[in-house]
Design an enzyme around this catalytic site. Structure first.
Site, short mmCIF file in Angstrom:
data_model
loop_
_atom_site.label_atom_id
_atom_site.label_comp_id
_atom_site.label_asym_id
_atom_site.label_seq_id
_atom_site.Cartn_x
_atom_site.Cartn_y
_atom_site.Cartn_z
N LYS A 55 0.85 -1.20 0.00
CA LYS A 55 0.00 0.00 0.00
C LYS A 55 0.88 1.25 0.00
O LYS A 55 0.64 2.19 -0.75
CB LYS A 55 -0.94 -0.02 1.22
CG LYS A 55 -2.00 -1.10 1.13
CD LYS A 55 -2.76 -1.30 2.44
CE LYS A 55 -3.68 -2.52 2.32
NZ LYS A 55 -4.35 -2.86 3.59
N GLN A 99 -4.25 -0.99 9.80
CA GLN A 99 -4.20 -2.36 9.29
C GLN A 99 -4.73 -3.35 10.33
O GLN A 99 -4.32 -3.33 11.49
CB GLN A 99 -2.74 -2.70 8.91
CG GLN A 99 -2.56 -4.05 8.27
CD GLN A 99 -3.20 -4.16 6.89
OE1 GLN A 99 -3.17 -3.22 6.10
NE2 GLN A 99 -3.80 -5.30 6.61
N ASP A 122 -10.91 2.75 4.31
CA ASP A 122 -11.23 1.32 4.26
C ASP A 122 -12.74 1.11 4.24
O ASP A 122 -13.22 0.00 3.95
CB ASP A 122 -10.64 0.59 5.49
CG ASP A 122 -9.30 -0.04 5.19
OD1 ASP A 122 -9.04 -0.34 4.01
OD2 ASP A 122 -8.52 -0.25 6.14
#
Ligand code: NAP
Length: 287
Positions: A55, A99, A122
């Site tokens: 990412k 994450q 997200d």
């Protein structure tokens, strides 16, 4: 007359993602402001480290600004909350990605819920998931968007089709099911308690596997000509494999995604798109 069965068309996620990333790159090339993404990693889960590295690398390649925060495995919940609150205030960081999974001492819901909805790239906050359910998408989960993008790329019409999603996680299965429903598919969601999984999957014109079990979906479970999207990332015998028995399913399906080079790279491309959208949302909020 002998009817020859055509092998499935392989959906090349890498190629589709590359095009999206190039478009993003050109779009922001001459803009004064760069989309900014904060990536937070707690601990050193090897799979998480690989995802986060990808990412971060992609962010830089497309010309976005990226700040990475590596925290110790024993970081307290309050310290992580404080960091997210600080990032919520930073004008140059439009998106915040924490994450998952987080270590046991930290309540994931509490942390995700503390991210401002317009920075939640997200799409995991109740605000964004709620908007998805109400058909008013704000920032939607990247993997689910990746799945939809890949299905749409085949040119197969979604409306009126039987779509079966295997897996009901909040981050993949449920949002994919909602998005398919929004596109007027007739959606079935299967999970670990589903009886006779094959009976459902065999009826699927569109089959999405998001389970985390290597090669769970065999060719006997797939309808002739179906679109099969494999979200799974599993390690088996030192290799990365999906939830679909790709080698055999490709002889039955109409379209199938490989693993790797399928949903994975598309998820990162969708995350980048979400980061750009987060910057645009921040600008609208300022006005
Ligand atoms: P998860 O939270 O563990 O959910 C797995 C789902 O599969 C659950 O709903 C579970 O049912 C269901 N399930 C388990 N065994 C089953 C079985 N035998 N038959 C039918 N359903 C079964 O996993 P996730 O986070 O959704 O991830 C799924 C997979 O996608 C993993 O391999 C993950 O690594 C991968 N993934 C890939 C990407 C990407 O970018 N490519 C992104 C995210 C995740 P219950 O609800 O009943 O337990």
């Amino acid at each position: 007359m002998i009817l020859l069965k055509m092998p499935a068309k392989i959906i090349d996620g890498n190629k589709i993602a590359e095009k999206i990333l190039n478009d993003l790159k050109s779009k922001i090339k001459n803009s004064k402001q760069k989309p900014g993404l904060a990536i937070v990693l707690v601990g050193n889960n090897p799979a998480s480290e690989i995802y986060v590295n990808f990412k971060e690398k992609t962010c830089k390649e497309v010309g976005f600004y990226c700040e990475r925060f590596n925290l110790e495995k024993n970081t307290s919940e309050i310290d992580l909350l404080n960091l997210v609150n600080d990032l919520n205030q930073k004008a140059n960081l439009h998106g915040i990605l924490v994450q998952l999974p987080l270590p046991n001492q930290i309540n994931e819901h509490l942390i995700i819920n503390s991210i401002l909805p317009h920075k939640d790239v997200d799409g995991f906050t109740p605000f964004n998931l709620g908007n998805l359910v109400s058909g008013n998408t704000f920032l939607a989960p990247a993997t689910a968007r990746a799945v939809m993008h890949l299905i749409e790329h085949t040119g197969v019409q979604i409306e009126g089709k039987n779509a079966v999603v295997v897996g009901r996680s909040v981050i993949v299965g449920k949002p994919v099911a909602m998005m398919l429903l929004e596109k007027n598919a007739t959606v079935t969601i299967c999970h670990s308690k589903t009886k006779n999984l094959q009976e459902h999957t065999k009826n699927a014109d569109i089959l999405v596997a998001a389970v985390g079990k290597p090669k769970l979906i065999t060719k006997e479970m797939v309808k002739d000509g179906a679109v099969v999207i494999d979200v799974g990332i599993n390690r088996a015998n030192g290799k990365i494999v999906g939830d679909v028995d790709f080698e055999n399913v490709k002889d039955i399906a109409g379209f199938v995604t490989p693993v790797p080079r399928g949903v994975g790279p598309m998820t990162i491309a969708m995350l980048m798109e979400n980061t750009l959208k987060a910057m645009e949302l921040a600008d609208r909020i300022k006005k």
